[in-house]
Structures are given as C-alpha cells and as structure tokens.
Scaffold this active site. Sequence first.
Site, PDB file in Angstrom:
ATOM      1  N   ARG A  24       2.964  -5.795   9.006  1.00  0.00           N
ATOM      2  CA  ARG A  24       2.798  -4.699   9.253  1.00  0.00           C
ATOM      3  C   ARG A  24       3.192  -4.968  10.810  1.00  0.00           C
ATOM      4  NH1 ARG A  24      -3.826  -7.229   7.413  1.00  0.00           N
ATOM      5  NH2 ARG A  24      -4.333  -5.578   5.845  1.00  0.00           N
ATOM      6  N   GLU A  41      -9.451 -10.872  -7.344  1.00  0.00           N
ATOM      7  CA  GLU A  41      -8.710 -10.197  -7.110  1.00  0.00           C
ATOM      8  C   GLU A  41      -7.823 -10.088  -8.008  1.00  0.00           C
ATOM      9  OE1 GLU A  41      -7.595  -9.879  -3.241  1.00  0.00           O
ATOM     10  OE2 GLU A  41      -9.596  -9.093  -2.879  1.00  0.00           O
ATOM     11  N   ASN A  69      -1.926   1.043   6.620  1.00  0.00           N
ATOM     12  CA  ASN A  69      -1.725  -0.236   7.079  1.00  0.00           C
ATOM     13  C   ASN A  69      -0.403  -1.586   5.775  1.00  0.00           C
ATOM     14  OD1 ASN A  69      -3.887  -1.581   5.388  1.00  0.00           O
ATOM     15  ND2 ASN A  69      -5.122  -2.937   7.424  1.00  0.00           N
ATOM     16  N   PHE A  90     -15.440   2.987   6.392  1.00  0.00           N
ATOM     17  CA  PHE A  90     -14.344   3.469   6.490  1.00  0.00           C
ATOM     18  C   PHE A  90     -13.854   3.331   5.578  1.00  0.00           C
ATOM     19  CE2 PHE A  90     -14.129  -1.446   7.524  1.00  0.00           C
ATOM     20  CZ  PHE A  90     -14.124  -2.129   5.885  1.00  0.00           C
ATOM     21  N   THR A 137      -5.240  -7.289  11.234  1.00  0.00           N
ATOM     22  CA  THR A 137      -5.518  -5.447  10.031  1.00  0.00           C
ATOM     23  C   THR A 137      -5.435  -4.352  11.164  1.00  0.00           C
ATOM     24  OG1 THR A 137      -7.338  -6.828   9.846  1.00  0.00           O
ATOM     25  CG2 THR A 137      -7.006  -4.676   9.325  1.00  0.00           C
ATOM     26  N   TYR A 186     -12.263  -2.221  -3.993  1.00  0.00           N
ATOM     27  CA  TYR A 186     -13.189  -2.526  -2.630  1.00  0.00           C
ATOM     28  C   TYR A 186     -13.981  -2.822  -2.450  1.00  0.00           C
ATOM     29  CZ  TYR A 186      -8.355  -2.535  -0.307  1.00  0.00           C
ATOM     30  OH  TYR A 186      -7.323  -2.468   0.260  1.00  0.00           O
ATOM     31  N   HIS A 189      -2.331  -5.419   0.818  1.00  0.00           N
ATOM     32  CA  HIS A 189      -3.421  -6.346   1.413  1.00  0.00           C
ATOM     33  C   HIS A 189      -3.092  -7.481   0.990  1.00  0.00           C
ATOM     34  CE1 HIS A 189      -7.062  -7.540  -0.230  1.00  0.00           C
ATOM     35  NE2 HIS A 189      -6.337  -8.350  -1.486  1.00  0.00           N
ATOM     36  N   ARG A 206      -1.274 -14.400   4.635  1.00  0.00           N
ATOM     37  CA  ARG A 206      -1.777 -13.669   5.436  1.00  0.00           C
ATOM     38  C   ARG A 206      -1.192 -13.638   6.795  1.00  0.00           C
ATOM     39  NH1 ARG A 206      -6.586 -10.260   4.394  1.00  0.00           N
ATOM     40  NH2 ARG A 206      -7.270 -10.662   6.619  1.00  0.00           N
ATOM     41  N   LYS A 209       0.636  -1.430  -0.077  1.00  0.00           N
ATOM     42  CA  LYS A 209       0.094  -0.078  -0.066  1.00  0.00           C
ATOM     43  C   LYS A 209       0.909   1.392  -0.049  1.00  0.00           C
ATOM     44  CE  LYS A 209      -4.395  -2.135   2.450  1.00  0.00           C
ATOM     45  NZ  LYS A 209      -5.035  -2.304   3.716  1.00  0.00           N
TER      46      LYS A 209
END
Length: 141
Positions: free
Chosen positions: A104, A128, A114, A59, A93, A51, A117, A87, A11
């Site tokens: 993270r 995706e 954060n 959010f 998150t 998203y 993704h 993950r 990100k």
Amino acid sequence: MALERTLSIIKPDAVAKNVIGEIYTRFEKAGLKIVASKMKHLSRKEAEGFYAVHRERPFFNALVEFMISGPVVIQALEGENAVLTHRDLMGATDPKKAEKGTIRADFADSIDANAVHGSDSLDNAAVEIAYFFASTELCPR
Ligand code: RTP
Ligand code: MG
C-alpha cells in the site's frame, strides 16, 4: 508455525497501474504460494456480498463502487502464517500510514483506492476463499 491460506484481491486501482506481476513477486518472495487465481470484473451483487460485514459503515457504498470500477485479480495464498504474513506485506489500510516498502505504501493512492485486500483472520480467510473459489479450483503444491 502453521500452514495457512488467505484470500488476496488486487483491487481495480492496482490492476489499472499494471502492477499485478510486481505484487505477485512480493507474495512469492515472502514464501506465499498462489494456489488459486482469477481475474474478474465483480458484479455489484458480488462486491456487496463480499463486503457484507461493512454494510452499515459510512464507506460501504464508496467501497462497492470502487471494487466494481474495473477488473480485480483474486488469489488464494498458502504459506506459514499466511494471514499475518500477507497483512504485513499489504501495510496499513490508509496508505499514508503504511510502512515503507509495503504494497500500500508503494502502490496505493488513498484509503479508498488502496491496491489490495487481505483476509484479517483465519476464519474469515476460509469464508472469503470459499466465496470466490470452489474447492476443486484450489491447487495446493
Ligand atoms: P481490506 O479489507 O480491503 O483488506 O482492508 P482492511 O482490512 O485494511 O480495511 P477494512 O476495515 O476491512 O475496510 C475495508 C476497505 O474499506 C475501505 N475503507 N474506507 N474511508 C474509510 O474510513 C475507510 N475505511 C475502510 C478501505 O478501502 C478498506 O480497504
Ligand atoms: Mg478488511
């Protein structure tokens, strides 16, 4: 064990911190291969589409604004149990809740900024990956 693919996004906050290489190294050390990769400054339309499942969440607008605040690096990762492996590397998150040593915990500042993704299921991973890459852009090795 199953060979899977998952979608990863570094990100804008992590790109700005200049830690693309450190994050790629974590993928590689965990046995994940980068089979497609691109840097891109997302348009609002692209971020909203990506998203879309979160459209009704409080959010959503902040998330879209953040995702278009600077360039991101998008990759398809391939490996054994890639979705869960990735993950686990990312951590929770909210970085305050992320386990020590996760991406993270080490690089993220807040639940909004954060760092990364990752697809949350094999089905979503396929959707995706196809959102950002043509099948001809995937280079399995
Ligand atoms: P991601 O989709 O980015 O990999 O993150 P995730 O699965 O861990 O979290 P998800 O529930 O899919 O939420 C997507 C992103 O929205 C932001 N978020 N903010 N303020 C909040 O309560 C909140 N909850 C989620 C996060 O940046 C999260 O990564
Ligand atoms: Mg998610």
